[in-house]
Design a protein around this motif. Structure first.
Motif, PDB file in Angstrom:
ATOM      1  N   ILE A  32      40.344  37.347  48.281  1.00  0.00           N
ATOM      2  CA  ILE A  32      40.158  37.803  46.895  1.00  0.00           C
ATOM      3  C   ILE A  32      39.485  39.173  46.882  1.00  0.00           C
ATOM      4  CG2 ILE A  32      38.882  37.330  44.762  1.00  0.00           C
ATOM      5  CD1 ILE A  32      39.361  34.284  45.441  1.00  0.00           C
ATOM      6  N   HIS A  33      38.484  39.340  47.736  1.00  0.00           N
ATOM      7  CA  HIS A  33      37.768  40.607  47.823  1.00  0.00           C
ATOM      8  C   HIS A  33      38.725  41.738  48.189  1.00  0.00           C
ATOM      9  CE1 HIS A  33      34.980  43.664  49.348  1.00  0.00           C
ATOM     10  NE2 HIS A  33      34.040  43.055  48.636  1.00  0.00           N
ATOM     11  N   LYS A  34      39.577  41.509  49.197  1.00  0.00           N
ATOM     12  CA  LYS A  34      40.514  42.533  49.653  1.00  0.00           C
ATOM     13  C   LYS A  34      41.648  42.773  48.663  1.00  0.00           C
ATOM     14  CE  LYS A  34      41.158  40.857  53.876  1.00  0.00           C
ATOM     15  NZ  LYS A  34      41.621  40.674  55.253  1.00  0.00           N
ATOM     16  N   GLU A  35      42.216  41.690  48.135  1.00  0.00           N
ATOM     17  CA  GLU A  35      43.425  41.811  47.323  1.00  0.00           C
ATOM     18  C   GLU A  35      43.166  42.066  45.843  1.00  0.00           C
ATOM     19  OE1 GLU A  35      45.813  38.330  47.995  1.00  0.00           O
ATOM     20  OE2 GLU A  35      45.971  38.721  50.155  1.00  0.00           O
ATOM     21  N   GLN A  36      42.009  41.669  45.352  1.00  0.00           N
ATOM     22  CA  GLN A  36      41.749  41.804  43.917  1.00  0.00           C
ATOM     23  C   GLN A  36      40.551  42.707  43.626  1.00  0.00           C
ATOM     24  OE1 GLN A  36      41.724  37.987  41.824  1.00  0.00           O
ATOM     25  NE2 GLN A  36      43.144  37.170  43.332  1.00  0.00           N
ATOM     26  N   LEU A  37      39.389  42.362  44.139  1.00  0.00           N
ATOM     27  CA  LEU A  37      38.163  43.059  43.743  1.00  0.00           C
ATOM     28  C   LEU A  37      38.134  44.509  44.197  1.00  0.00           C
ATOM     29  CD1 LEU A  37      35.539  40.237  44.430  1.00  0.00           C
ATOM     30  CD2 LEU A  37      36.877  40.683  42.353  1.00  0.00           C
ATOM     31  N   SER A  38      38.441  44.758  45.449  1.00  0.00           N
ATOM     32  CA  SER A  38      38.369  46.131  45.950  1.00  0.00           C
ATOM     33  C   SER A  38      39.473  47.014  45.373  1.00  0.00           C
ATOM     34  CB  SER A  38      38.414  46.154  47.475  1.00  0.00           C
ATOM     35  OG  SER A  38      39.661  45.654  47.923  1.00  0.00           O
ATOM     36  N   ARG A  39      40.475  46.426  44.762  1.00  0.00           N
ATOM     37  CA  ARG A  39      41.564  47.187  44.152  1.00  0.00           C
ATOM     38  C   ARG A  39      41.353  47.446  42.658  1.00  0.00           C
ATOM     39  NH1 ARG A  39      46.817  44.356  47.047  1.00  0.00           N
ATOM     40  NH2 ARG A  39      46.174  44.845  49.160  1.00  0.00           N
ATOM     41  N   LEU A  40      40.265  46.950  42.106  1.00  0.00           N
ATOM     42  CA  LEU A  40      39.985  47.226  40.696  1.00  0.00           C
ATOM     43  C   LEU A  40      39.758  48.721  40.514  1.00  0.00           C
ATOM     44  CD1 LEU A  40      37.579  44.231  39.963  1.00  0.00           C
ATOM     45  CD2 LEU A  40      39.879  44.532  39.020  1.00  0.00           C
ATOM     46  N   PRO A  41      40.241  49.300  39.436  1.00  0.00           N
ATOM     47  CA  PRO A  41      40.137  50.760  39.241  1.00  0.00           C
ATOM     48  C   PRO A  41      38.694  51.272  39.221  1.00  0.00           C
ATOM     49  CG  PRO A  41      41.624  49.781  37.623  1.00  0.00           C
ATOM     50  CD  PRO A  41      40.962  48.644  38.350  1.00  0.00           C
ATOM     51  N   GLY A  42      38.452  52.340  39.975  1.00  0.00           N
ATOM     52  CA  GLY A  42      37.189  53.060  39.900  1.00  0.00           C
ATOM     53  C   GLY A  42      36.008  52.427  40.580  1.00  0.00           C
ATOM     54  N   VAL A  43      36.214  51.401  41.396  1.00  0.00           N
ATOM     55  CA  VAL A  43      35.085  50.715  42.025  1.00  0.00           C
ATOM     56  C   VAL A  43      34.430  51.620  43.064  1.00  0.00           C
ATOM     57  CG1 VAL A  43      34.404  48.793  43.523  1.00  0.00           C
ATOM     58  CG2 VAL A  43      35.963  48.397  41.603  1.00  0.00           C
ATOM     59  N   ALA A  44      33.128  51.834  42.911  1.00  0.00           N
ATOM     60  CA  ALA A  44      32.344  52.597  43.881  1.00  0.00           C
ATOM     61  C   ALA A  44      31.594  51.653  44.814  1.00  0.00           C
ATOM     62  CB  ALA A  44      31.356  53.512  43.169  1.00  0.00           C
ATOM     63  N   ARG A  45      31.128  50.509  44.272  1.00  0.00           N
ATOM     64  CA  ARG A  45      30.336  49.574  45.079  1.00  0.00           C
ATOM     65  C   ARG A  45      30.516  48.155  44.564  1.00  0.00           C
ATOM     66  NH1 ARG A  45      24.862  50.547  43.896  1.00  0.00           N
ATOM     67  NH2 ARG A  45      24.874  48.652  42.682  1.00  0.00           N
ATOM     68  N   LEU A  46      30.645  47.225  45.494  1.00  0.00           N
ATOM     69  CA  LEU A  46      30.680  45.791  45.204  1.00  0.00           C
ATOM     70  C   LEU A  46      29.531  45.135  45.960  1.00  0.00           C
ATOM     71  CD1 LEU A  46      34.468  45.123  45.936  1.00  0.00           C
ATOM     72  CD2 LEU A  46      33.423  45.035  43.689  1.00  0.00           C
TER      73      LEU A  46
END
Length: 159
Positions: free
Chosen positions: A124-138
């Motif tokens: 989920i982190h690789k396929e969804q969260l890190s691909r959200l627009p404009g993410v600088a940090r999770l």
């Protein structure tokens, strides 16, 4: 809409529905001193006013194998209106995100994610969260145990 617009009978109906949203109008009439017809009329009015915005089943997530819950703090590269709108649209479309809240303070958003296990969360982190627009940090934190989960505190009806 504030609770001051609700009379004691409306609040009693809402409290009964919060306790058991599947109650029939006949059952509600036994708890609230009104006829089933009057209950139906009040419920319809509460729906039309937007006080009741919908109905849903509360499903035990672990019965579906969703044993992991993560709270993810997200900072964006900027707070431009276009980026915020793009992020929110993508977050709403991400199937593993169960809630998303815009925040004040250090993080721009806090989201909740359900996963089957750590391997599923990594996907989920690789396929969804890190691909959200404009993410600088999770930054992810994992829920150890859910202590309270309620749709609305009953005390909010007492005001």
């Amino acid at each position: 809409m504030t609770t001051t617009n609700l009379d004691a009978l409306d609040k009693a109906i809402l409290a009964a529905l919060l306790a058991d949203g599947r109650q029939s109008q006949v059952d509600l009439a036994e708890r609230v001193p009104l006829s089933p017809t009057a209950i139906a009329r009040r419920i319809r009015a509460l729906e039309e006013r937007g006080v009741i915005s919908g109905y849903q089943a509360r499903i035990n997530r672990t019965s579906l194998g969703l044993t992991m819950m993560a709270v993810v703090q997200i900072s964006l590269k900027s707070q431009s209106e276009d980026l915020l709108a793009a992020f929110e649209k993508a977050a709403a479309a991400a199937p593993s995100i169960t809630s998303c809240h815009m925040m004040s303070g250090e993080d721009d958003y806090i989201i909740t994610v359900l996963a089957h296990d750590l391997e599923d969360f990594e996907r989920i982190h690789k396929e969804q969260l890190s691909r959200l627009p404009g993410v600088a940090r999770l930054r992810s934190s994992f829920v150890l145990r859910e202590v309270v989960s309620r749709p609305l505190p009953l005390a909010s009806l007492a005001r």
